[in-house]
Motif scaffolding. Structure first.
Motif, PDB file in Angstrom:
ATOM      1  N   LEU A   1     -10.665  -6.432  -8.659  1.00 36.81           N
ATOM      2  CA  LEU A   1      -9.232  -6.535  -8.400  1.00 36.81           C
ATOM      3  C   LEU A   1      -8.945  -7.347  -7.144  1.00 36.81           C
ATOM      4  CD1 LEU A   1      -8.158  -2.867  -9.242  1.00 36.81           C
ATOM      5  CD2 LEU A   1      -7.477  -4.919 -10.510  1.00 36.81           C
ATOM      6  N   LEU A   2      -9.760  -7.162  -6.115  1.00 32.54           N
ATOM      7  CA  LEU A   2      -9.521  -7.864  -4.854  1.00 32.54           C
ATOM      8  C   LEU A   2     -10.090  -9.278  -4.855  1.00 32.54           C
ATOM      9  CD1 LEU A   2     -10.070  -5.011  -2.235  1.00 32.54           C
ATOM     10  CD2 LEU A   2      -7.948  -5.850  -3.245  1.00 32.54           C
ATOM     11  N   VAL A   3     -10.972  -9.584  -5.790  1.00 32.14           N
ATOM     12  CA  VAL A   3     -11.460 -10.956  -5.915  1.00 32.14           C
ATOM     13  C   VAL A   3     -10.438 -11.819  -6.671  1.00 32.14           C
ATOM     14  CG1 VAL A   3     -13.175 -12.428  -7.049  1.00 32.14           C
ATOM     15  CG2 VAL A   3     -13.912 -10.454  -5.725  1.00 32.14           C
ATOM     16  N   ARG A   4      -9.858 -11.273  -7.741  1.00 31.15           N
ATOM     17  CA  ARG A   4      -8.936 -12.094  -8.539  1.00 31.15           C
ATOM     18  C   ARG A   4      -7.545 -12.198  -7.922  1.00 31.15           C
ATOM     19  NH1 ARG A   4      -7.482 -11.988 -15.023  1.00 31.15           N
ATOM     20  NH2 ARG A   4      -9.765 -12.242 -15.172  1.00 31.15           N
ATOM     21  N   PHE A   5      -7.045 -11.126  -7.307  1.00 31.45           N
ATOM     22  CA  PHE A   5      -5.643 -11.097  -6.871  1.00 31.45           C
ATOM     23  C   PHE A   5      -5.506 -10.923  -5.364  1.00 31.45           C
ATOM     24  CE2 PHE A   5      -5.689  -9.101 -11.148  1.00 31.45           C
ATOM     25  CZ  PHE A   5      -4.880 -10.005 -11.843  1.00 31.45           C
ATOM     26  N   ASP A   6      -4.402 -11.461  -4.844  1.00 32.78           N
ATOM     27  CA  ASP A   6      -3.898 -11.092  -3.527  1.00 32.78           C
ATOM     28  C   ASP A   6      -2.830 -10.032  -3.751  1.00 32.78           C
ATOM     29  OD1 ASP A   6      -5.434 -12.919  -1.982  1.00 32.78           O
ATOM     30  OD2 ASP A   6      -4.081 -14.539  -2.568  1.00 32.78           O
ATOM     31  N   TRP A   7      -2.782  -9.022  -2.834  1.00 28.78           N
ATOM     32  CA  TRP A   7      -1.974  -7.844  -3.091  1.00 28.78           C
ATOM     33  C   TRP A   7      -0.946  -7.580  -1.990  1.00 28.78           C
ATOM     34  CZ3 TRP A   7      -2.900  -4.392  -7.268  1.00 28.78           C
ATOM     35  CH2 TRP A   7      -4.017  -4.728  -8.053  1.00 28.78           C
ATOM     36  N   THR A   8       0.218  -7.071  -2.392  1.00 28.35           N
ATOM     37  CA  THR A   8       1.195  -6.513  -1.459  1.00 28.35           C
ATOM     38  C   THR A   8       1.912  -5.372  -2.149  1.00 28.35           C
ATOM     39  OG1 THR A   8       2.884  -8.106  -2.170  1.00 28.35           O
ATOM     40  CG2 THR A   8       1.625  -8.656  -0.176  1.00 28.35           C
ATOM     41  N   LEU A   9       2.322  -4.386  -1.345  1.00 35.76           N
ATOM     42  CA  LEU A   9       3.170  -3.334  -1.883  1.00 35.76           C
ATOM     43  C   LEU A   9       4.558  -3.891  -2.098  1.00 35.76           C
ATOM     44  CD1 LEU A   9       2.260  -0.151   0.220  1.00 35.76           C
ATOM     45  CD2 LEU A   9       1.812  -0.515  -2.201  1.00 35.76           C
ATOM     46  N   GLU A  10       5.156  -3.544  -3.209  1.00 38.85           N
ATOM     47  CA  GLU A  10       6.493  -4.027  -3.509  1.00 38.85           C
ATOM     48  C   GLU A  10       7.498  -3.531  -2.485  1.00 38.85           C
ATOM     49  OE1 GLU A  10      10.055  -5.425  -5.385  1.00 38.85           O
ATOM     50  OE2 GLU A  10       8.002  -6.110  -5.045  1.00 38.85           O
ATOM     51  N   GLU A  11       7.338  -2.295  -2.058  1.00 35.41           N
ATOM     52  CA  GLU A  11       8.225  -1.736  -1.058  1.00 35.41           C
ATOM     53  C   GLU A  11       7.451  -0.707  -0.263  1.00 35.41           C
ATOM     54  OE1 GLU A  11      10.527   1.736  -3.336  1.00 35.41           O
ATOM     55  OE2 GLU A  11      10.926  -0.257  -4.167  1.00 35.41           O
ATOM     56  N   GLU A  12       7.977  -0.360   0.875  1.00 39.30           N
ATOM     57  CA  GLU A  12       7.309   0.644   1.704  1.00 39.30           C
ATOM     58  C   GLU A  12       7.334   1.990   0.986  1.00 39.30           C
ATOM     59  OE1 GLU A  12       5.005   1.971   4.576  1.00 39.30           O
ATOM     60  OE2 GLU A  12       5.754  -0.084   4.457  1.00 39.30           O
ATOM     61  N   ARG A  13       6.179   2.583   0.838  1.00 42.15           N
ATOM     62  CA  ARG A  13       6.088   3.831   0.095  1.00 42.15           C
ATOM     63  C   ARG A  13       5.836   4.995   1.046  1.00 42.15           C
ATOM     64  NH1 ARG A  13       8.339   3.643  -4.568  1.00 42.15           N
ATOM     65  NH2 ARG A  13       7.090   5.431  -5.211  1.00 42.15           N
ATOM     66  N   GLU A  14       6.719   5.176   1.983  1.00 43.28           N
ATOM     67  CA  GLU A  14       6.589   6.260   2.946  1.00 43.28           C
ATOM     68  C   GLU A  14       6.545   7.606   2.211  1.00 43.28           C
ATOM     69  OE1 GLU A  14       5.948   7.674   6.675  1.00 43.28           O
ATOM     70  OE2 GLU A  14       6.312   5.569   6.178  1.00 43.28           O
ATOM     71  N   GLY A  15       5.530   8.373   2.482  1.00 44.41           N
ATOM     72  CA  GLY A  15       5.432   9.681   1.852  1.00 44.41           C
ATOM     73  C   GLY A  15       4.909   9.662   0.433  1.00 44.41           C
TER      74      GLY A  15
END
Length: 497
Positions: A458-472
């Motif tokens: 997963l980390l070789v093929r894609f660059d990742w970000t959270l869509e939104e802050e998932r506090e909690g």
């Protein structure tokens, strides 16, 4: 003939007798309840162990927090307040002392049996390895060990690679349409993979891009275990008939069992679990009914826990950019492309292993206590004698979040697991995410292999970000046997190499 006055008098006598009987029952109930509370507080053999008074008097507080899905949080608070050993019910002690792993769960002549209240009956009534008595467990584990050996794992790698590629290809399509719920897609992949490895057929989740009916019913089954357990504590096991799978859920279980039968009858070209089980089966092996329930149970236990672990890993690394960058650098430096990622190639990734260990500590797939019963004669646990008949267990979540075991326990710090790390004091013996002893998770090697392989790819093929802050995202989840997970929306961008 009786006169009206005679009849009225007779009715009055009956009413008076009924009222007296009801009053006697009420008085008896009050006296029994009061004596029960007095005994638990002043005379019970566990009275010398620390804990909150209300929890020692009655099982009500324990059941309330269990029903709310917050028992793991409450137990942590109690352990922080009272120490490593806490009386959490009239007849139950909870532990966070690392020594308790050996004292409770290790190999011993008088093995501490599983608490029968905690057991959930299998669909056919036959024992599986998760609930079996000692003799049956030993016999079944001997046979199942062939399916989970290192050599079997190497032979099963093509199946792991097949579903890893299918997941990545489906994510490539989905990511072009917008954010992706990774809890859902990791669950699809884990269930399809373990379904194939258990009985030669997958559930079709990845192909359909949705939960198969059987997979969707797993949460209901976990909730059933939770409610059934509480009912047994109060002697209300009779309501279990209303909790057992009915209608569509019974149909889904039946379909899964038919799949196992079909696999046994038709064979398979793949080296799945049943291949090794059937090859090694003998007169001292498993009956057809036991094979059915074990394949069925392993497909649930092996998929839900791995999907949960991977979801937690993704959330934690994406919530901590420095960890994410260091992990990505290690993985990509070792693999020019995702095709280079193999079980062997991921073994030397020390930071990845540290990330996985720390994620399993912060967000253990098994966040509950696996209770045992102290055998005849009692036992010494964590330096203190515990009388026979007591329910005991190490609570995973509380142990891993205990400040007595891990410095700054709420901090996600993979470096605490590196050999050269001296920044955080930690007791590595406290972490047992796959339990301990003769009943520890049989599939832990496959689970770790799947986590390493999928995470690296997963980390070789894609660059990742959270869509939104998932506090909690973790803190707000309830535990009903399994974590009740919310969606984890991520943006994926395919790397340009």
């Amino acid at each position: 003939m009786f006169s009206d006055s005679t009849i009225d008098a007779s009715q009055d006598n009956v009413q008076h007798t009924l009222k007296s009987a009801l009053m006697s029952i009420q008085v008896f109930g009050v006296l029994y309840g009061a004596s029960y509370l007095v005994y638990n507080h002043f005379f019970h053999p566990l009275r010398r162990f620390p804990g909150p008074r209300l929890w020692a008097l009655s099982r009500i507080p324990w059941c309330y927090h269990q029903y709310c899905g917050q028992l793991h949080i409450q137990l942590l608070r109690l352990h922080v307040q009272y120490g490593h050993t806490v009386r959490v019910a009239p007849t139950e002690l909870s532990y966070t002392d690392p020594n308790a792993w050996n004292d409770i769960y290790s190999h011993r002549k008088d093995e501490m049996p599983k608490d029968p209240i905690f057991r959930l009956h299998t669909p056919t009534g036959a024992q599986n390895i998760l609930v079996a008595d000692r003799q049956t467990h030993t016999r079944q584990r001997r046979l199942l060990s062939h399916a989970f050996s290192e050599s079997a794992l190497r032979e099963q790698e093509p199946i792991l690679q097949l579903y890893a590629k299918k997941l990545l290809d489906r994510l490539s399509v989905q990511s072009k349409r917008g954010p992706v719920d990774m809890v859902a897609w990791l669950t699809f992949a884990s269930f399809d993979l373990i379904g194939h490895m258990s009985f030669g057929e997958n559930f079709g989740c990845l192909d359909a891009g949705t939960y198969a009916p059987f997979v969707r019913s797993i949460t209901d089954m976990a909730s059933e275990l939770t409610v059934t357990q509480m009912a047994k504590y109060w002697g209300l096991d009779g309501i279990r008939q209303f909790l057992m799978p009915k209608g569509q859920r019974r149909k889904h279980i039946g379909t899964a069992m038919e799949t196992v039968s079909r696999r046994i009858t038709n064979g398979s070209e793949h080296r799945d679990f049943l291949h090794y089980i059937l090859r090694a089966n003998d007169d001292k092996g498993m009956s057809p009914q036991e094979i059915h329930v074990n394949a069925f149970s392993l497909s649930i236990a092996g998929s839900e826990s791995t999907a949960t672990a991977l979801s937690g890993i993704l959330f934690l690394i994406l919530s901590h950019p420095p960890v994410y960058m260091r992990l990505v650098s290690e993985i990509r430096a070792a693999h020019a492309s995702e095709e280079d990622v193999t079980l062997a190639s991921t073994h030397g990734l020390t930071y990845m292993d540290a990330v996985i260990n720390e994620a399993l500590r912060i967000y253990p797939p098994v966040a509950i206590t696996l209770p045992r019963i102290v055998p005849y004669g009692g036992a010494e646990i964590a330096g203190a004698f515990v009388p026979a008949g007591t329910t005991v267990g190490v609570n995973h979540y509380s142990t891993y979040h205990s400040p007595s075991n891990f410095e700054d326990p709420e901090r996600f710090a993979p470096e605490r697991w590196l050999d050269d790390s001296k920044s955080l004091l930690s007791n590595g013996e406290a972490l047992r995410p796959f339990s301990h002893g003769p009943r520890s998770c049989l599939g832990k090697n496959i689970a770790r292999a799947e986590m390493r392989l999928l995470l690296a790819k997963l980390l070789v093929r894609f660059d990742w970000t959270l869509e939104e802050e998932r506090e909690g995202w973790i803190e707000n989840q309830r535990v009903r046997g399994f974590w009740v997970k919310g969606s984890l929306w991520c943006r994926l961008a395919e790397r340009v190499t």
